[in-house]
Scaffold this motif. Structure first.
Motif, PDB file in Angstrom:
ATOM      1  N   GLU A   1      -5.523   0.165   8.708  1.00 14.19           N
ATOM      2  CA  GLU A   1      -6.471   0.095   7.597  1.00 14.19           C
ATOM      3  C   GLU A   1      -5.775  -0.283   6.301  1.00 14.19           C
ATOM      4  N   ARG A   2      -4.530   0.183   6.113  1.00 14.39           N
ATOM      5  CA  ARG A   2      -3.788  -0.102   4.883  1.00 14.39           C
ATOM      6  C   ARG A   2      -2.868  -1.307   5.038  1.00 14.39           C
ATOM      7  N   SER A   3      -2.800  -1.843   6.248  1.00 13.98           N
ATOM      8  CA  SER A   3      -1.983  -3.022   6.552  1.00 13.98           C
ATOM      9  C   SER A   3      -0.519  -2.791   6.193  1.00 13.98           C
TER      10      SER A   3
ATOM     11  N   ALA B   1       0.832  -1.203   0.000  1.00  6.82           N
ATOM     12  CA  ALA B   1       0.000   0.000   0.000  1.00  6.82           C
ATOM     13  C   ALA B   1       0.866   1.251   0.000  1.00  6.82           C
TER      14      ALA B   1
ATOM     15  N   THR C   1      -9.976  -2.631   3.799  1.00  3.03           N
ATOM     16  CA  THR C   1      -9.951  -3.818   2.942  1.00  3.03           C
ATOM     17  C   THR C   1     -11.012  -4.858   3.285  1.00  3.03           C
TER      18      THR C   1
ATOM     19  N   THR D   1      -8.943  -8.981  -0.644  1.00  2.00           N
ATOM     20  CA  THR D   1      -9.287  -7.664  -0.142  1.00  2.00           C
ATOM     21  C   THR D   1     -10.787  -7.468  -0.248  1.00  2.00           C
ATOM     22  N   SER D   2     -11.218  -6.277  -0.622  1.00  2.00           N
ATOM     23  CA  SER D   2     -12.654  -5.997  -0.657  1.00  2.00           C
ATOM     24  C   SER D   2     -13.387  -6.843  -1.686  1.00  2.00           C
TER      25      SER D   2
ATOM     26  N   THR E   1      -8.029  -8.133   7.362  1.00  2.00           N
ATOM     27  CA  THR E   1      -7.598  -9.043   6.309  1.00  2.00           C
ATOM     28  C   THR E   1      -6.136  -9.389   6.514  1.00  2.00           C
TER      29      THR E   1
END
Length: 492
Positions: A271-273, A258, A403, A466-467, A418
Motif C-alpha cells: 500500500e505504501r510502495s 513513504a 495511493t 498518487t491519489s 501506482t
C-alpha cells in the motif's frame, strides 16, 4: 506435294507448341520474377483497382476507400484516424502498410486464397477476390475513454479482458491521422517527412512497441514470486526489511519516499510502495525464482503477436544481487510495454492465469461469411491461484485506502497499483507515471477489464501520480466504460 504439306503442317504445329510452352514459362514459371520487378506497375495497379476491405470496431468500419479516378484508383480513408491509428496502422500507396493493415493485408486486399470460392481457379486465372473485413476486439467506449483521458499527455493505455485475452483498448498519444499517408503525391511525402521528423514520435505505437521501466507496478510480480516461493507466508506478518536497505555487495543505500517501511508487512509495504521491502524480497527469492516469475507473466517473450508484433518486455537474468534488488522494484534493466503490464494485472484478476492477448475477433468475406475466427487462447499459469487471491486483496487495498484512491468506482470492486519509474543518466529524467488495475462489477462473477496506463515526460511529475494524479483517473474512465456497457447489455 502431299509430303511437303505434311512437313509444313508438322513444322507449324511445332511452332505453335513452342509458343504455348513459352507462354506457360512466362506466365507461370517466371511470373514471380515479373511481379517483383520494380518496373512492373501492373501489381500496384491491380492492388488499388478495387476498394480495400474494412477494419471494424464495434461492428462499424473505421476505415474506407475513396475512388480517385487515377491509375492507382482506390485510396484508403480513415474515420477518427488518430483514435484508432495504434490499431489500424496505415495503408499507403507510397509507403506500404503497418499494424493491422499489414498483418491482415491478404484479407483486406483480397489476395488471401481463403476469400475465393474456388481457390484453384483463382490460382489459374490470377483473379483478385473482393477485399474482406477484419473484425477487431476493440471496445469503442473504452478506446474513446482512454484517448480522451490521455488528451495532450504523452503516453499510452492498454486494456484487456482477463478471462479471454481480448484487447479492449490500445491508445498511444500523441497520435496522427493515417489518411495523410494514403496517397502517393507530394502532400503525402511532406506528411511522411513531417511525422518522421517530429520529436514526439506520433507514429510510435507506445502501447505495444515501446518499453518503459515499470517502476513500482512491477512489485506485483515480486510479491507473486515471494508468495509462491514461501518467502512471505502472510500478508500481515512483519518482514525483515531494514530502512534504509544497503544494496548487496555495495555501499549504496536504497531509501523510501513513504514512512513506516522498516520491517513492514507485505500489505503495508504494498500500500505504501516500500522500495526497501520489495528489493529485499527479490534478493531473498533469488535470481532463478524472480526470472521464472517474470517469464510466467510474459517477460522475455519475443514471439508475442496480436497479430502484429509486440516489443519484448525484459527482466535481466544476468544481474548481480544489487542489480537484482533494483530489478525487483522495476528499475535497472527491467522494461515493459503497457500491454505487458495490463497482462500482469489481468493475471491477478484471472486466478493467476495469463491469456495470450489478441486483437482480431474474426475475418470475413465481403458478403459477411466468416473466413477465420479466434478460438480459445493459450493460457499460462503465472502464479498459484491462492497467490492471485492474496494479490487481489493487496491491489484492492491500494484503491480503498492507498495511493490508487482515484481509481475507485461505485458499485464495483477495483484493484490497482501506482508506480513511479526513474530513468535517464543518474535518474535525471522526469519519472514515468504508471497505474495498473482491474475491475469487476459487484454482480460480476469475474473481472471484466484490466488496464495499464503510462505517462511520459512532464505528465509524470511526482505529485500527480498518487491519489491526486492523472494515471489512475484515466484507468478508472476506461474501466467504467467497459463496466457500463456490460451493465447495459445485462439489463436488456
Amino acid at each position: 506435294m502431299t509430303r511437303h504439306i505434311r512437313h509444313a503442317a508438322v513444322f507449324c504445329a511445332l511452332l505453335l507448341l513452342a509458343l504455348l510452352v513459352n507462354a506457360a514459362r512466362v506466365q507461370v514459371v517466371q511470373a514471380p520474377a515479373y511481379d517483383g520487378n520494380p518496373a512492373n506497375r501492373r501489381p500496384a495497379i491491380a492492388r488499388y483497382q478495387q476498394p480495400r476491405g474494412d477494419i471494424l470496431v464495434g461492428g462499424e468500419p473505421v476505415t474506407g476507400s475513396r475512388d480517385t479516378g487515377e491509375h492507382l484508383r482506390y485510396e484508403r480513408t480513415y474515420r477518427n484516424g488518430p483514435l484508432y491509428a495504434p490499431v489500424t496502422g496505415f495503408s499507403s500507396q507510397a509507403y506500404g502498410t503497418t499494424l493491422l493493415e499489414h498483418a491482415e493485408d491478404g484479407v483486406l486486399s483480397g489476395t488471401d486464397p481463403m476469400l475465393a470460392p474456388l481457390p484453384l481457379w483463382r490460382d489459374v486465372s490470377r483473379a483478385r477476390s473482393r477485399g474482406g473485413n477484419v473484425v477487431t476486439t476493440i471496445h469503442r467506449a473504452a478506446q474513446e475513454a482512454a484517448y480522451e483521458g490521455l488528451g495532450r499527455h504523452k503516453g499510452a493505455v492498454a486494456a484487456v479482458e482477463p478471462s479471454t485475452g481480448r484487447i479492449l483498448a490500445l491508445v498511444s498519444t500523441p497520435s496522427y491521422d493515417p489518411q495523410v499517408l494514403s496517397g502517393n503525391g507530394a502532400a503525402v511525402t511532406r506528411s511522411w517527412e513531417a511525422l518522421n521528423g517530429d520529436a514526439d514520435q506520433p507514429m510510435l505505437n507506445r502501447a505495444v512497441r515501446q518499453t518503459y521501466p515499470p517502476g513500482s507496478t512491477f512489485k506485483v510480480v515480486t510479491a507473486a514470486a515471494a508468495l509462491d516461493a514461501g518467502v512471505v507466508t502472510g500478508l500481515d506478518r512483519r518482514t525483515r526489511s531494514p530502512d534504509p536497505y544497503r544494496l548487496p555487495g555495495t555501499r549504496k543505500w536504497l531509501t523510501n519516499r513513504a514512512d513506516g517501511c522498516r520491517n513492514a508487512s507485505l500489505r503495508r509495504a504494498f500500500e505504501r510502495s516500500c522500495n526497501t521491502v520489495f528489493a529485499q524480497l527479490g534478493v531473498a527469492v533469488g535470481m532463478r525464482g524472480m526470472a521464472a516469475a517474470a517469464a510466467g507473466f510474459g517477460f522475455g517473450d519475443d514471439g508475442l503477436r496480436i497479430p502484429f508484433s509486440v516489443a519484448r518486455s525484459t527482466f535481466d537474468t544476468s544481474a548481480d544481487p544489487a542489480q537484482l534488488a533494483l530489478s525487483s522494484i522495476g528499475q535497472y534493466n527491467t522494461r515493459a510495454t503497457p500491454l505487458q503490464m495490463a497482462m500482469v494485472a489481468a493475471a491477478v484478476a484471472n486466478r493467476g492465469q495469463v491469456r495470450a492477448p489478441y486483437l482480431v475477433e474474426r475475418t470475413t468475406r465481403a458478403d459477411g461469411g466468416t473466413v477465420w475466427a479466434a478460438g480459445p487462447r493459450p493460457v499460462r499459469q503465472a502464479m498459484h491461484p491462492s497467490t492471485a487471491a492474496l494479490l487481489k486483496e493487496l491491489m484492492t487495498g491500494v484503491v480503498e485506502k492507498g495511493t490508487g484512491a482515484r481509481a475507485a468506482i461505485r458499485g464495483a470492486t477495483v484493484g490497482g497499483k501506482t508506480g513511479t519509474a526513474q530513468h535517464g543518466v543518474g535518474n535525471s529524467g522526469t519519472p514515468y507515471a504508471w497505474f495498473v488495475s482491474w475491475a469487476h462489477g459487484d454482480r460480476d462473477p469475474e473481472a471484466r477489464v484490466a488496464v495499464a496506463v503510462v505517462l511520459e515526460g512532464g505528465s509524470a511529475r511526482r505529485g500527480r501520480i498518487t491519489s491526486s494524479g492523472v494515471a489512475a483517473p484515466i484507468a478508472r474512465a476506461v474501466m467504467e466504460a467497459v463496466l457500463d456497457s456490460q451493465a447495459r447489455t445485462s439489463a436488456r
